[in-house]
Structure formats: C-alpha cells, structure tokens
Design an enzyme around this catalytic site. Sequence first.
Site, PDB file in Angstrom:
ATOM      1  N   THR A  48       0.826  -1.208   0.000  1.00 44.55           N
ATOM      2  CA  THR A  48       0.000   0.000   0.000  1.00 44.55           C
ATOM      3  C   THR A  48       0.861   1.259   0.000  1.00 44.55           C
ATOM      4  OG1 THR A  48      -1.686  -1.208   1.212  1.00 44.55           O
ATOM      5  CG2 THR A  48      -1.888   1.181   1.213  1.00 44.55           C
ATOM      6  N   TYR A 139       6.121 -10.920   7.489  1.00 48.84           N
ATOM      7  CA  TYR A 139       4.995 -10.286   6.809  1.00 48.84           C
ATOM      8  C   TYR A 139       4.305 -11.325   5.935  1.00 48.84           C
ATOM      9  CZ  TYR A 139       2.699  -6.945   3.568  1.00 48.84           C
ATOM     10  OH  TYR A 139       1.810  -6.247   2.782  1.00 48.84           O
ATOM     11  N   LYS A 166       3.007  -9.930  10.926  1.00 52.40           N
ATOM     12  CA  LYS A 166       1.924  -9.137  10.337  1.00 52.40           C
ATOM     13  C   LYS A 166       1.106 -10.060   9.447  1.00 52.40           C
ATOM     14  CE  LYS A 166      -0.523  -6.296   7.768  1.00 52.40           C
ATOM     15  NZ  LYS A 166      -1.931  -6.097   8.083  1.00 52.40           N
TER      16      LYS A 166
END
Length: 304
Positions: A48, A139, A166
């Site tokens: 993002t 991640y 995450k």
Amino acid sequence: MHQPGLIVAPLTPFNADLDVEAPSLRRQIDYIVKDCGATMVVAAGVETQEYTYLSLEKRKALIRHTVEFVDGRVPVMVGISHPSFKTAIELAHFAEKLGAAAVQLLAPLRPFAGPPTQADLIAYFEAISRESHLPITLYLNPGPGAAVSIPDTIALAKLPRVQLIKESSRDLARVSRLIVEIDRAGHARYFTTMQMLLATLELGGSGATMPPPGSEIARHIIDAFVAKDYTRAAELQLQFALFPSKWMHRGLAPVMKAAMNLIGIPAGEPFPPYSSLTRDETAALAALLRTTVLAHRFERTAAA
C-alpha cells in the site's frame, strides 16, 4: 501483558516527477504519531506504500525521510522485502545505520516457481537473521508473497529473530489459532489488520498494522478496548464494515489516499498508470467518512 500495538504504514505521496513529496510525507507522519497514536511506523514495508514502484535509491530515500520525520518519537520498522536476497540484506544494514527498531520481511515466493517449503522459508529467514541483528517482522501477504500455511507460520514464529508477525488475512479461524499458538504461547507478537482488530484484541493478539486514516479509527477502538468499554469498541469496529471494503475494487492505496485527501491531509494520487476513485465514488466515500470518528476532520478542513 503487552499493551495493544498500532503499527502504521504511511502512504507515499508523489510529486509531478514521481519522486517522494517530502513535505506531505512529513505532515502525514505528524498526523500518524500525534493524532493516531501509532506505537510504531513502517517505512517502505507494505505494498500500500507503493514502494515497489521505486528504484532502490528512491526507496532508500523514502526510508530515510520516514526515519527523519518520525524523529525518534516512536520506533520505526523498515521494510526490506525484495526479490534479491542480497538486496534485502543491504536494506537491513541500511536500516541498522538509520537506527531502525526492526525490519519487516515478506514471506518470499520461490523465484523458480512453486510454493516454498517449510525448509525453504526457515532457511531464508535464518539467512537474514545471520546478517542482521534487528528483530524481524514476518509479513504474511499471499500474492506479493507466499501463502504460508498455519504449521509453517508457527515454525517461523519459533525462530529467535522473528519477534513480530503481520497477518494480512481476514480468516478468523486462522487468526484465532495463530494467536493461541504464537502470541499467547510467547513465540512472537501477532498483528492483524483493520477488519480483524477488535477480534484480535479480544482473543489476546497484539494489535494491528494499517495505513492512515484507518489508523485514527483504530486508535479509538484500542482506547475503548483498554478502557473496557466493549460496547463502544464494537460500535467503532463497525466503522470498518464498509470502509474501505466498498471501494476495494480500486485497490487499498487509492481508497486510503482518497480518504486522506478528503480529511485534509494530502497524500496525493496513486502511482500511474493506476487511477484514483471517480468523482461519484469520492463523494460516496466522503459521505461515509462523515459518519465515522473522522467526521471532525471535515469540519476542520471546511473551516480552513
């Protein structure tokens, strides 16, 4: 027991030359730290943030700007994910020199195709661990990275250097199991995302990672939960029921950039050739945001 964490990934504003627009990034980071109560900031670590469009030098500049603008107010975690293992290590050393608190590393796809095995994943993360002393955030984001099974995620969480995770999925069965087998078991701190925030907190997870302005809503949810005002926390969590999901056909970065622009904290447009929301979509997004805790931002913008 840890206080719930809110890890925030600033959106990347670009100028007409498609370089990072530093003054807008500084303004956004001030908002993230002061108004959203971020407990950690991510530098060039999630898709993002559109860092994948940048050259290595421009990505380093984005990381450097982020660390500079945070100015020691909260820890910074630097994204080091890269198709090249050597470049990931180079970024880890760069993060160390800047005083980063941790690095974030996407569970990698195999460059020669096929899903990575557990042995592949462990070897990859152990190799990074040998090269950097910084704690690693695993991640998990299938698509850009590998789809990591529950057993393989647990195995990676047991590596000494992997201290945070995450999780990008919204799968409650997966999230609840991994909170129990990773966070509550003491292997690593487990963070999810906007839609899973309250469930994560209630189940004993560590918090969530997200971009702004979702992070301002998240701060209110976390504060209500800590205050044991669970009814208020649930009401606030419902603000993520439609935002950003109603506009996700545009992509998360365009939706969140449009939202930031609407509340008076410019984040610019998506990196071309990708487009922002249409005029009608932007108007509908504004109307929804006015029903959330972000409503006061519109009043400030109008007054200005």
